[in-house]
Design an enzyme around this catalytic site. Structure first.
Site, short mmCIF file in Angstrom:
data_model
loop_
_atom_site.label_atom_id
_atom_site.label_comp_id
_atom_site.label_asym_id
_atom_site.label_seq_id
_atom_site.Cartn_x
_atom_site.Cartn_y
_atom_site.Cartn_z
N LYS A 22 18.32 8.36 18.88
CA LYS A 22 18.91 7.09 18.54
C LYS A 22 18.49 6.61 16.99
O LYS A 22 19.14 6.24 16.08
CB LYS A 22 18.49 6.28 19.33
CG LYS A 22 18.76 4.72 19.00
CD LYS A 22 17.99 3.53 19.88
CE LYS A 22 16.73 3.29 19.91
NZ LYS A 22 16.35 2.29 18.72
N ASN A 23 17.12 6.86 16.79
CA ASN A 23 16.68 6.54 15.41
C ASN A 23 16.92 7.13 14.36
O ASN A 23 16.70 7.24 13.04
CB ASN A 23 15.07 6.18 15.84
CG ASN A 23 14.81 5.00 16.50
OD1 ASN A 23 15.72 4.45 16.63
ND2 ASN A 23 13.51 4.86 16.96
N CYS A 118 12.27 -9.71 16.55
CA CYS A 118 12.74 -9.22 17.79
C CYS A 118 11.62 -9.30 18.66
O CYS A 118 10.64 -9.85 18.35
CB CYS A 118 13.38 -7.75 17.79
SG CYS A 118 11.95 -6.47 17.95
N ARG A 123 8.99 -8.45 12.31
CA ARG A 123 9.53 -7.40 11.55
C ARG A 123 10.30 -7.82 10.51
O ARG A 123 11.63 -7.71 10.28
CB ARG A 123 10.61 -6.81 12.56
CG ARG A 123 9.76 -6.22 13.77
CD ARG A 123 10.59 -5.47 14.90
NE ARG A 123 11.14 -4.14 14.57
CZ ARG A 123 11.72 -3.24 15.02
NH1 ARG A 123 12.36 -3.67 16.24
NH2 ARG A 123 12.07 -2.31 14.72
N PRO A 124 9.78 -8.11 9.39
CA PRO A 124 10.06 -8.43 8.21
C PRO A 124 10.91 -7.23 7.37
O PRO A 124 10.63 -6.16 7.65
CB PRO A 124 9.13 -8.91 7.46
CG PRO A 124 7.87 -8.54 7.94
CD PRO A 124 8.08 -8.15 9.46
N ASP A 308 6.53 3.88 20.00
CA ASP A 308 7.67 4.03 21.12
C ASP A 308 7.32 4.55 22.22
O ASP A 308 8.19 4.43 23.15
CB ASP A 308 8.94 4.64 20.31
CG ASP A 308 9.31 3.72 19.16
OD1 ASP A 308 10.48 4.26 18.40
OD2 ASP A 308 9.07 2.56 18.99
N ARG A 400 20.57 0.37 25.27
CA ARG A 400 20.53 0.53 23.76
C ARG A 400 19.75 2.04 23.46
O ARG A 400 20.14 2.53 22.34
CB ARG A 400 19.69 -0.39 23.08
CG ARG A 400 20.02 -1.74 23.35
CD ARG A 400 19.35 -2.85 22.50
NE ARG A 400 19.17 -2.40 21.12
CZ ARG A 400 18.59 -3.14 20.24
NH1 ARG A 400 18.02 -4.10 20.43
NH2 ARG A 400 18.72 -2.74 18.91
C1 EPZ Z 1 11.71 2.09 13.18
O1 EPZ Z 1 11.54 0.62 13.25
C2 EPZ Z 1 12.11 2.47 14.58
N1 EPZ Z 1 13.52 1.81 14.82
C3 EPZ Z 1 11.36 1.79 15.87
O2 EPZ Z 1 11.90 1.98 16.95
C4 EPZ Z 1 9.83 2.25 15.56
O3 EPZ Z 1 9.17 1.79 16.72
C5 EPZ Z 1 9.33 1.95 14.19
O4 EPZ Z 1 10.10 2.67 13.14
C6 EPZ Z 1 8.06 2.56 14.19
O5 EPZ Z 1 7.95 3.92 14.33
C7 EPZ Z 1 14.44 2.72 14.21
O6 EPZ Z 1 14.35 3.83 13.45
C8 EPZ Z 1 15.95 2.18 14.23
P1 EPZ Z 1 8.75 0.08 10.50
P2 EPZ Z 1 11.09 -0.05 11.75
O7 EPZ Z 1 9.38 -0.22 9.14
O8 EPZ Z 1 11.86 0.96 10.81
C9 EPZ Z 1 6.47 -3.88 9.52
C10 EPZ Z 1 12.68 1.76 19.32
O9 EPZ Z 1 12.29 1.20 20.34
N2 EPZ Z 1 7.27 -3.85 8.41
O10 EPZ Z 1 7.97 1.51 10.38
O11 EPZ Z 1 11.68 -1.40 11.71
C11 EPZ Z 1 7.14 -4.11 10.83
O12 EPZ Z 1 6.97 -5.40 11.21
C12 EPZ Z 1 12.35 1.21 17.83
O13 EPZ Z 1 13.61 2.73 19.05
C13 EPZ Z 1 6.92 -5.05 7.45
O14 EPZ Z 1 5.89 -5.66 7.61
O15 EPZ Z 1 9.90 0.20 11.60
C14 EPZ Z 1 6.03 -3.27 11.66
O16 EPZ Z 1 5.12 -4.30 12.25
C15 EPZ Z 1 11.35 -0.13 18.07
N3 EPZ Z 1 7.68 -5.02 6.45
C16 EPZ Z 1 5.74 -2.07 10.87
O17 EPZ Z 1 5.72 -2.37 9.35
C17 EPZ Z 1 8.75 -4.18 6.26
O18 EPZ Z 1 9.47 -4.35 5.15
C18 EPZ Z 1 6.38 -0.68 11.20
O19 EPZ Z 1 7.74 -0.98 10.80
C19 EPZ Z 1 9.13 -3.26 7.15
C20 EPZ Z 1 8.17 -3.06 8.27
#
Ligand code: EPZ
Length: 421
Positions: A22-23, A118, A123-124, A308, A400
Protein backbone atom coordinates in the site's frame (compact mmCIF):
# COMPACT_ATOMS: atom_id res chain seq x y z
CA UNK A 1 -20.68 -0.45 9.01
CA UNK A 2 -19.38 -3.99 8.62
CA UNK A 3 -17.84 -6.03 11.42
CA UNK A 4 -15.58 -9.06 11.47
CA UNK A 5 -16.34 -12.04 13.72
CA UNK A 6 -13.37 -14.19 14.81
CA UNK A 7 -13.53 -17.33 16.96
CA UNK A 8 -10.43 -18.92 18.49
CA UNK A 9 -10.07 -22.07 16.43
CA UNK A 10 -6.69 -23.68 17.20
CA UNK A 11 -3.49 -23.75 15.16
CA UNK A 12 -3.33 -22.42 11.60
CA UNK A 13 -1.96 -24.24 8.61
CA UNK A 14 -1.61 -23.13 5.01
CA UNK A 15 -0.24 -20.35 2.85
CA UNK A 16 -0.97 -16.64 2.33
CA UNK A 17 0.11 -14.67 -0.73
CA UNK A 18 1.39 -11.20 0.10
CA UNK A 19 0.15 -8.31 -2.07
CA UNK A 20 1.93 -5.23 -3.37
CA UNK A 21 2.72 -2.57 -0.76
CA UNK A 22 0.00 0.00 0.00
CA UNK A 23 2.64 2.51 1.07
CA UNK A 24 4.63 2.00 -2.12
CA UNK A 25 1.60 2.27 -4.40
CA UNK A 26 0.44 5.48 -2.68
CA UNK A 27 3.69 7.21 -3.64
CA UNK A 28 4.19 5.55 -7.04
CA UNK A 29 0.77 6.62 -8.30
CA UNK A 30 1.35 10.42 -7.95
CA UNK A 31 4.53 9.96 -10.03
CA UNK A 32 2.20 9.95 -13.06
CA UNK A 33 1.94 13.72 -12.59
CA UNK A 34 5.65 14.03 -13.51
CA UNK A 35 5.19 12.90 -17.12
CA UNK A 36 2.75 13.22 -20.03
CA UNK A 37 3.32 9.56 -20.92
CA UNK A 38 1.50 6.54 -19.45
CA UNK A 39 2.76 5.02 -16.16
CA UNK A 40 1.69 1.39 -15.75
CA UNK A 41 1.83 -0.15 -12.27
CA UNK A 42 1.48 -3.89 -11.73
CA UNK A 43 1.12 -5.98 -8.53
CA UNK A 44 -1.11 -3.17 -7.22
CA UNK A 45 -2.98 -4.10 -4.00
CA UNK A 46 -6.78 -3.96 -4.14
CA UNK A 47 -7.49 -1.48 -1.35
CA UNK A 48 -9.81 1.43 -0.71
CA UNK A 49 -6.82 3.80 -0.43
CA UNK A 50 -5.88 2.90 -4.01
CA UNK A 51 -9.43 3.73 -5.16
CA UNK A 52 -9.21 7.06 -3.32
CA UNK A 53 -5.91 7.86 -5.05
CA UNK A 54 -7.42 6.99 -8.44
CA UNK A 55 -10.27 9.40 -7.62
CA UNK A 56 -7.80 12.12 -6.62
CA UNK A 57 -5.62 11.73 -9.73
CA UNK A 58 -8.69 11.67 -12.00
CA UNK A 59 -9.79 14.98 -10.46
CA UNK A 60 -6.45 16.46 -11.57
CA UNK A 61 -6.82 15.22 -15.15
CA UNK A 62 -5.23 11.75 -15.08
CA UNK A 63 -6.89 9.09 -17.20
CA UNK A 64 -7.06 5.98 -15.00
CA UNK A 65 -7.47 2.49 -16.50
CA UNK A 66 -7.90 -0.33 -13.95
CA UNK A 67 -7.30 -3.86 -15.21
CA UNK A 68 -6.97 -7.43 -13.97
CA UNK A 69 -9.35 -6.87 -11.07
CA UNK A 70 -7.33 -3.84 -9.90
CA UNK A 71 -3.87 -5.44 -9.94
CA UNK A 72 -2.80 -3.39 -12.96
CA UNK A 73 -3.41 0.35 -13.20
CA UNK A 74 -2.47 2.53 -16.19
CA UNK A 75 -2.18 6.21 -15.23
CA UNK A 76 -2.02 8.65 -18.16
CA UNK A 77 -1.64 12.33 -17.22
CA UNK A 78 -1.24 13.74 -20.69
CA UNK A 79 -2.33 17.07 -19.26
CA UNK A 80 -3.04 18.34 -15.74
CA UNK A 81 -6.42 20.00 -16.20
CA UNK A 82 -7.08 20.93 -12.55
CA UNK A 83 -4.38 22.04 -10.10
CA UNK A 84 -6.36 21.77 -6.87
CA UNK A 85 -6.52 18.66 -4.69
CA UNK A 86 -9.73 19.21 -2.78
CA UNK A 87 -10.27 18.67 0.96
CA UNK A 88 -13.14 16.20 0.46
CA UNK A 89 -10.68 13.73 -1.07
CA UNK A 90 -7.53 14.68 0.85
CA UNK A 91 -9.29 14.33 4.23
CA UNK A 92 -10.05 10.67 3.39
CA UNK A 93 -6.39 9.85 2.91
CA UNK A 94 -3.42 11.88 4.16
CA UNK A 95 -1.09 10.43 1.55
CA UNK A 96 -2.87 12.73 -0.94
CA UNK A 97 -0.23 15.29 0.07
CA UNK A 98 2.12 13.34 -2.23
CA UNK A 99 0.59 15.00 -5.31
CA UNK A 100 2.05 18.34 -4.17
CA UNK A 101 5.71 17.80 -5.12
CA UNK A 102 5.12 16.23 -8.55
CA UNK A 103 2.40 18.72 -9.58
CA UNK A 104 4.53 21.70 -8.50
CA UNK A 105 7.57 20.32 -10.31
CA UNK A 106 5.73 19.81 -13.58
CA UNK A 107 3.38 22.82 -13.60
CA UNK A 108 5.03 25.45 -11.43
CA UNK A 109 2.02 25.68 -9.15
CA UNK A 110 -0.26 23.44 -7.09
CA UNK A 111 -3.04 23.88 -4.56
CA UNK A 112 -3.45 21.01 -2.11
CA UNK A 113 -5.70 20.83 0.92
CA UNK A 114 -3.82 20.49 4.18
CA UNK A 115 -4.39 16.86 5.20
CA UNK A 116 -6.13 16.69 8.57
CA UNK A 117 -4.49 14.78 11.35
CA UNK A 118 -5.68 11.29 12.02
CA UNK A 119 -6.32 9.02 14.99
CA UNK A 120 -2.63 8.23 15.53
CA UNK A 121 -1.38 11.80 15.54
CA UNK A 122 -1.41 15.40 14.31
CA UNK A 123 0.81 14.42 11.39
CA UNK A 124 1.88 17.87 10.18
CA UNK A 125 3.47 18.35 6.76
CA UNK A 126 5.89 21.14 7.71
CA UNK A 127 8.92 19.17 6.47
CA UNK A 128 7.32 18.68 3.04
CA UNK A 129 6.72 22.44 2.78
CA UNK A 130 10.12 23.52 4.12
CA UNK A 131 11.82 21.21 1.62
CA UNK A 132 9.90 22.67 -1.32
CA UNK A 133 10.62 26.22 -0.11
CA UNK A 134 14.33 25.34 -0.05
CA UNK A 135 13.90 24.43 -3.74
CA UNK A 136 12.52 27.90 -4.48
CA UNK A 137 8.79 27.35 -4.06
CA UNK A 138 6.61 30.05 -2.51
CA UNK A 139 4.20 28.48 -0.02
CA UNK A 140 1.07 30.25 1.28
CA UNK A 141 -1.49 28.65 3.58
CA UNK A 142 -4.99 30.00 2.93
CA UNK A 143 -8.26 28.65 4.32
CA UNK A 144 -6.89 25.18 4.93
CA UNK A 145 -5.15 24.93 1.56
CA UNK A 146 -1.47 24.91 0.62
CA UNK A 147 -0.85 27.30 -2.33
CA UNK A 148 2.56 26.44 -3.78
CA UNK A 149 4.14 28.33 -6.71
CA UNK A 150 7.49 28.10 -8.45
CA UNK A 151 7.17 30.44 -11.43
CA UNK A 152 10.65 29.71 -12.79
CA UNK A 153 10.47 26.05 -11.85
CA UNK A 154 12.10 24.37 -8.86
CA UNK A 155 15.85 24.49 -8.35
CA UNK A 156 18.09 21.88 -6.78
CA UNK A 157 18.93 22.38 -3.08
CA UNK A 158 20.52 20.56 -0.15
CA UNK A 159 17.80 19.65 2.35
CA UNK A 160 18.47 18.12 5.76
CA UNK A 161 15.47 16.64 7.63
CA UNK A 162 15.47 16.78 11.47
CA UNK A 163 14.22 13.19 11.33
CA UNK A 164 13.70 10.71 8.52
CA UNK A 165 10.16 11.54 7.39
CA UNK A 166 8.90 9.00 4.81
CA UNK A 167 6.36 11.27 3.13
CA UNK A 168 8.60 14.33 3.07
CA UNK A 169 11.40 12.27 1.50
CA UNK A 170 8.98 10.98 -1.16
CA UNK A 171 7.58 14.44 -1.98
CA UNK A 172 11.01 16.05 -2.31
CA UNK A 173 12.43 13.05 -4.21
CA UNK A 174 9.68 13.30 -6.84
CA UNK A 175 9.87 17.12 -7.07
CA UNK A 176 13.68 17.05 -7.45
CA UNK A 177 13.57 14.82 -10.55
CA UNK A 178 12.44 17.83 -12.65
CA UNK A 179 14.23 20.59 -10.71
CA UNK A 180 17.08 22.57 -12.28
CA UNK A 181 20.35 21.30 -10.82
CA UNK A 182 21.23 18.89 -8.02
CA UNK A 183 19.19 18.13 -4.89
CA UNK A 184 20.72 16.34 -1.91
CA UNK A 185 18.34 15.00 0.76
CA UNK A 186 20.14 14.40 4.05
CA UNK A 187 18.65 12.23 6.82
CA UNK A 188 16.36 10.82 4.15
CA UNK A 189 13.98 7.99 5.01
CA UNK A 190 15.41 4.59 4.04
CA UNK A 191 12.19 2.51 3.78
CA UNK A 192 11.96 -0.09 0.96
CA UNK A 193 9.04 1.94 -0.44
CA UNK A 194 11.46 4.86 -1.02
CA UNK A 195 13.81 2.54 -2.94
CA UNK A 196 10.84 1.23 -4.95
CA UNK A 197 9.85 4.81 -5.85
CA UNK A 198 13.44 5.64 -6.85
CA UNK A 199 13.60 2.48 -9.01
CA UNK A 200 10.42 3.54 -10.81
CA UNK A 201 11.58 7.15 -11.27
CA UNK A 202 14.93 5.93 -12.67
CA UNK A 203 13.01 3.81 -15.21
CA UNK A 204 11.17 7.04 -16.12
CA UNK A 205 14.52 8.73 -16.83
CA UNK A 206 15.35 10.32 -13.46
CA UNK A 207 18.93 10.48 -12.21
CA UNK A 208 18.85 9.30 -8.58
CA UNK A 209 21.50 7.72 -6.35
CA UNK A 210 21.79 6.87 -2.64
CA UNK A 211 18.14 5.78 -2.13
CA UNK A 212 17.97 3.31 0.74
CA UNK A 213 20.72 5.26 2.54
CA UNK A 214 20.34 8.48 4.54
CA UNK A 215 21.66 10.64 1.69
CA UNK A 216 19.83 10.71 -1.65
CA UNK A 217 21.20 12.73 -4.59
CA UNK A 218 19.00 13.70 -7.54
CA UNK A 219 20.20 15.41 -10.72
CA UNK A 220 17.19 17.18 -12.26
CA UNK A 221 16.27 16.40 -15.89
CA UNK A 222 14.11 18.22 -18.46
CA UNK A 223 11.48 15.55 -18.86
CA UNK A 224 10.48 12.08 -17.65
CA UNK A 225 8.89 9.40 -19.81
CA UNK A 226 6.41 6.65 -19.03
CA UNK A 227 7.28 3.13 -17.83
CA UNK A 228 5.88 -0.08 -16.39
CA UNK A 229 6.75 -0.92 -12.79
CA UNK A 230 5.76 -3.68 -10.31
CA UNK A 231 4.84 -2.49 -6.82
CA UNK A 232 7.20 -3.96 -4.19
CA UNK A 233 5.88 -6.58 -1.74
CA UNK A 234 4.01 -5.20 1.27
CA UNK A 235 6.32 -5.74 4.25
CA UNK A 236 3.64 -4.61 6.72
CA UNK A 237 1.04 -7.06 5.39
CA UNK A 238 3.83 -9.68 5.49
CA UNK A 239 4.72 -8.96 9.13
CA UNK A 240 1.06 -8.89 10.07
CA UNK A 241 0.40 -12.39 8.71
CA UNK A 242 3.68 -13.74 10.10
CA UNK A 243 2.20 -13.04 13.53
CA UNK A 244 -0.94 -15.11 12.84
CA UNK A 245 0.75 -18.51 13.51
CA UNK A 246 2.80 -16.90 16.28
CA UNK A 247 -0.44 -16.05 18.10
CA UNK A 248 -2.63 -19.00 17.10
CA UNK A 249 0.09 -21.64 16.76
CA UNK A 250 0.67 -23.76 13.65
CA UNK A 251 2.60 -23.11 10.48
CA UNK A 252 1.97 -20.64 7.63
CA UNK A 253 3.97 -19.96 4.46
CA UNK A 254 3.94 -16.33 3.28
CA UNK A 255 4.24 -16.38 -0.52
CA UNK A 256 6.38 -13.52 -1.84
CA UNK A 257 7.74 -12.72 1.63
CA UNK A 258 11.31 -11.39 1.80
CA UNK A 259 13.43 -11.31 4.97
CA UNK A 260 15.39 -8.24 3.79
CA UNK A 261 12.19 -6.17 4.02
CA UNK A 262 11.77 -6.95 7.73
CA UNK A 263 15.15 -7.80 9.27
CA UNK A 264 14.60 -5.94 12.58
CA UNK A 265 11.14 -7.51 12.95
CA UNK A 266 12.51 -11.02 12.23
CA UNK A 267 15.32 -10.50 14.76
CA UNK A 268 12.69 -9.58 17.37
CA UNK A 269 10.67 -12.71 16.54
CA UNK A 270 13.84 -14.78 16.92
CA UNK A 271 14.45 -13.19 20.35
CA UNK A 272 10.87 -14.13 21.26
CA UNK A 273 11.53 -17.75 20.29
CA UNK A 274 10.07 -17.84 16.78
CA UNK A 275 12.25 -18.87 13.88
CA UNK A 276 11.50 -17.67 10.38
CA UNK A 277 12.70 -19.85 7.52
CA UNK A 278 13.18 -18.75 3.93
CA UNK A 279 11.53 -21.04 1.37
CA UNK A 280 11.61 -21.09 -2.45
CA UNK A 281 8.29 -19.24 -2.48
CA UNK A 282 8.78 -16.85 0.46
CA UNK A 283 8.94 -17.23 4.24
CA UNK A 284 7.63 -19.86 6.64
CA UNK A 285 6.67 -19.19 10.26
CA UNK A 286 5.93 -22.03 12.67
CA UNK A 287 5.03 -21.92 16.33
CA UNK A 288 4.29 -24.81 18.57
CA UNK A 289 1.75 -23.48 21.01
CA UNK A 290 1.37 -19.78 20.26
CA UNK A 291 3.25 -18.83 23.44
CA UNK A 292 6.36 -16.69 22.95
CA UNK A 293 8.85 -15.12 25.33
CA UNK A 294 8.19 -11.49 26.23
CA UNK A 295 10.55 -9.01 24.51
CA UNK A 296 11.07 -5.24 24.49
CA UNK A 297 10.31 -3.36 21.26
CA UNK A 298 11.18 0.19 20.20
CA UNK A 299 9.76 1.48 16.92
CA UNK A 300 12.22 3.35 14.69
CA UNK A 301 12.52 4.50 11.09
CA UNK A 302 13.72 1.77 8.71
CA UNK A 303 15.80 -0.36 9.16
CA UNK A 304 14.52 -0.37 12.76
CA UNK A 305 11.34 -2.07 14.00
CA UNK A 306 8.42 -0.62 11.94
CA UNK A 307 5.83 1.48 13.76
CA UNK A 308 3.23 -0.09 11.44
CA UNK A 309 3.83 -3.47 13.13
CA UNK A 310 3.76 -2.21 16.72
CA UNK A 311 0.06 -2.87 17.31
CA UNK A 312 0.26 -6.35 15.82
CA UNK A 313 3.34 -7.21 17.92
CA UNK A 314 1.55 -5.98 21.03
CA UNK A 315 -1.29 -8.43 20.29
CA UNK A 316 1.26 -11.26 20.13
CA UNK A 317 2.94 -10.19 23.38
CA UNK A 318 -0.36 -10.14 25.30
CA UNK A 319 -0.10 -13.92 25.76
CA UNK A 320 3.70 -14.10 25.94
CA UNK A 321 5.53 -15.69 28.82
CA UNK A 322 6.82 -12.70 30.76
CA UNK A 323 6.68 -8.92 30.51
CA UNK A 324 7.35 -6.76 27.43
CA UNK A 325 7.80 -3.01 27.06
CA UNK A 326 6.83 -1.42 23.75
CA UNK A 327 8.15 2.08 23.03
CA UNK A 328 6.44 4.02 20.21
CA UNK A 329 8.80 6.76 19.01
CA UNK A 330 7.23 7.69 15.64
CA UNK A 331 3.63 8.71 16.43
CA UNK A 332 2.29 10.42 19.55
CA UNK A 333 -0.92 8.43 19.89
CA UNK A 334 -0.46 4.94 18.55
CA UNK A 335 -1.60 2.78 21.50
CA UNK A 336 -5.36 2.95 20.88
CA UNK A 337 -5.47 -0.81 20.41
CA UNK A 338 -4.37 -1.20 24.06
CA UNK A 339 -7.76 -0.43 25.69
CA UNK A 340 -9.44 -2.79 23.23
CA UNK A 341 -6.96 -5.59 23.98
CA UNK A 342 -7.54 -4.94 27.70
CA UNK A 343 -11.23 -5.58 27.07
CA UNK A 344 -10.11 -9.03 25.88
CA UNK A 345 -8.30 -9.64 29.17
CA UNK A 346 -4.84 -8.35 28.29
CA UNK A 347 -2.71 -6.81 31.04
CA UNK A 348 -1.32 -3.58 29.57
CA UNK A 349 -0.13 -0.41 31.25
CA UNK A 350 0.27 2.64 28.96
CA UNK A 351 2.34 5.64 30.07
CA UNK A 352 3.03 8.22 27.35
CA UNK A 353 5.06 6.55 24.62
CA UNK A 354 5.55 3.32 26.57
CA UNK A 355 3.23 0.31 26.97
CA UNK A 356 4.11 -2.45 29.46
CA UNK A 357 2.49 -5.77 28.60
CA UNK A 358 2.39 -8.55 31.21
CA UNK A 359 1.60 -11.82 29.48
CA UNK A 360 -1.57 -13.72 30.38
CA UNK A 361 -2.22 -17.34 29.39
CA UNK A 362 -5.28 -16.67 27.24
CA UNK A 363 -7.36 -13.76 25.98
CA UNK A 364 -11.13 -13.84 26.01
CA UNK A 365 -13.22 -12.89 22.99
CA UNK A 366 -15.15 -9.61 23.27
CA UNK A 367 -16.81 -6.96 21.11
CA UNK A 368 -14.02 -4.43 20.28
CA UNK A 369 -13.68 -1.37 18.08
CA UNK A 370 -11.17 -0.63 15.36
CA UNK A 371 -9.69 2.86 15.61
CA UNK A 372 -7.08 2.89 12.87
CA UNK A 373 -5.74 0.56 10.25
CA UNK A 374 -3.07 -1.29 12.17
CA UNK A 375 -4.95 -1.28 15.48
CA UNK A 376 -7.88 -3.02 13.78
CA UNK A 377 -5.77 -5.85 12.43
CA UNK A 378 -4.11 -6.34 15.84
CA UNK A 379 -7.58 -7.05 17.29
CA UNK A 380 -8.27 -9.61 14.58
CA UNK A 381 -4.96 -11.33 15.36
CA UNK A 382 -5.75 -11.36 19.08
CA UNK A 383 -9.14 -12.92 18.31
CA UNK A 384 -7.50 -15.85 16.49
CA UNK A 385 -6.40 -17.40 19.79
CA UNK A 386 -8.92 -15.92 22.21
CA UNK A 387 -11.55 -18.16 23.82
CA UNK A 388 -15.01 -17.39 22.45
CA UNK A 389 -16.02 -14.77 19.93
CA UNK A 390 -14.37 -11.45 19.08
CA UNK A 391 -16.39 -8.97 17.03
CA UNK A 392 -14.32 -6.15 15.54
CA UNK A 393 -16.48 -3.21 14.43
CA UNK A 394 -15.66 -0.32 12.04
CA UNK A 395 -13.66 -2.60 9.75
CA UNK A 396 -13.62 0.03 7.01
CA UNK A 397 -10.27 0.87 8.58
CA UNK A 398 -9.07 -2.60 7.57
CA UNK A 399 -10.19 -2.24 3.98
CA UNK A 400 -7.69 0.60 3.60
CA UNK A 401 -4.70 -1.67 4.04
CA UNK A 402 -5.57 -5.37 3.84
CA UNK A 403 -6.99 -6.94 0.71
CA UNK A 404 -9.13 -10.06 1.21
CA UNK A 405 -8.09 -10.46 4.86
CA UNK A 406 -10.98 -12.79 5.79
CA UNK A 407 -10.34 -15.04 2.78
CA UNK A 408 -6.58 -15.20 3.43
CA UNK A 409 -6.94 -16.15 7.11
CA UNK A 410 -9.90 -18.52 6.56
CA UNK A 411 -7.80 -20.38 3.97
CA UNK A 412 -5.36 -21.18 6.80
CA UNK A 413 -8.09 -22.57 9.05
CA UNK A 414 -9.11 -19.44 10.97
CA UNK A 415 -12.77 -19.29 12.01
CA UNK A 416 -13.45 -15.77 10.68
CA UNK A 417 -16.27 -14.10 8.80
CA UNK A 418 -17.34 -10.60 7.73
CA UNK A 419 -20.76 -9.46 8.92
CA UNK A 420 -22.39 -6.79 6.82
CA UNK A 421 -24.22 -4.19 8.88
C1 EPZ B 1 4.27 6.93 6.25
O1 EPZ B 1 3.52 8.00 6.82
C2 EPZ B 1 3.31 5.75 6.14
N1 EPZ B 1 2.19 6.10 5.26
C3 EPZ B 1 2.79 5.39 7.54
O2 EPZ B 1 1.98 4.22 7.40
C4 EPZ B 1 3.99 5.03 8.41
O3 EPZ B 1 3.53 4.75 9.72
C5 EPZ B 1 4.96 6.22 8.46
O4 EPZ B 1 5.36 6.56 7.10
C6 EPZ B 1 6.22 5.91 9.26
O5 EPZ B 1 6.86 4.79 8.74
C7 EPZ B 1 2.38 6.05 3.92
O6 EPZ B 1 3.45 5.73 3.43
C8 EPZ B 1 1.20 6.37 3.07
P1 EPZ B 1 6.40 10.26 8.38
P2 EPZ B 1 4.14 9.49 6.83
O7 EPZ B 1 6.40 11.48 7.55
O8 EPZ B 1 4.88 9.74 5.59
C9 EPZ B 1 6.01 13.54 11.78
C10 EPZ B 1 0.07 2.89 7.70
O9 EPZ B 1 -0.44 2.37 8.71
N2 EPZ B 1 6.09 14.50 10.67
O10 EPZ B 1 7.61 9.38 8.39
O11 EPZ B 1 3.06 10.43 7.21
C11 EPZ B 1 4.71 12.76 11.79
O12 EPZ B 1 3.73 13.48 12.50
C12 EPZ B 1 0.57 4.32 7.76
O13 EPZ B 1 0.22 2.31 6.59
C13 EPZ B 1 6.24 15.86 10.96
O14 EPZ B 1 6.28 16.26 12.12
O15 EPZ B 1 5.16 9.35 8.05
C14 EPZ B 1 5.10 11.48 12.48
O16 EPZ B 1 5.03 11.69 13.88
C15 EPZ B 1 0.36 4.96 9.13
N3 EPZ B 1 6.33 16.74 9.92
C16 EPZ B 1 6.55 11.25 12.07
O17 EPZ B 1 7.01 12.53 11.59
C17 EPZ B 1 6.28 16.34 8.62
O18 EPZ B 1 6.36 17.19 7.72
C18 EPZ B 1 6.74 10.25 10.97
O19 EPZ B 1 6.03 10.71 9.87
C19 EPZ B 1 6.13 14.96 8.35
C20 EPZ B 1 6.04 14.05 9.38
Amino acid sequence: MDSILVRGNGPLSGEISIAGAKNAALTLMPATLLTDEPLTLTNVPRLSDIKTTNELLSSLGTEVAVMQDGQIIVLDTHEITNHTAHYDIVRKMRASILVLGPMLAREGYAVVSLPGGCAIGARPVDLHLKGLEAMGAKIDLKEGYIHATAKNGLKGATIEFPFASVGATENILMAATLAKGTTVIKNAAREPEIVDLADCLRKMGAHISGDGSSVITIEGVEKLHGTTHPVVTDRIELGTYMLAPVIAGGEVELLGGRIDLLSAFCEKLDEAGISVTETKRGLKVASRNGRITGVNVTTEPFPGFPTDLQAQMMAALCTADGTSVLEETIFENRFMHAPELIRMGANIDVHGGHATVTGVTKLKGAPVMATDLRASVSLILAGLAATGETIVSRVYHLDRGYEQLVRKLAACGADIERISA
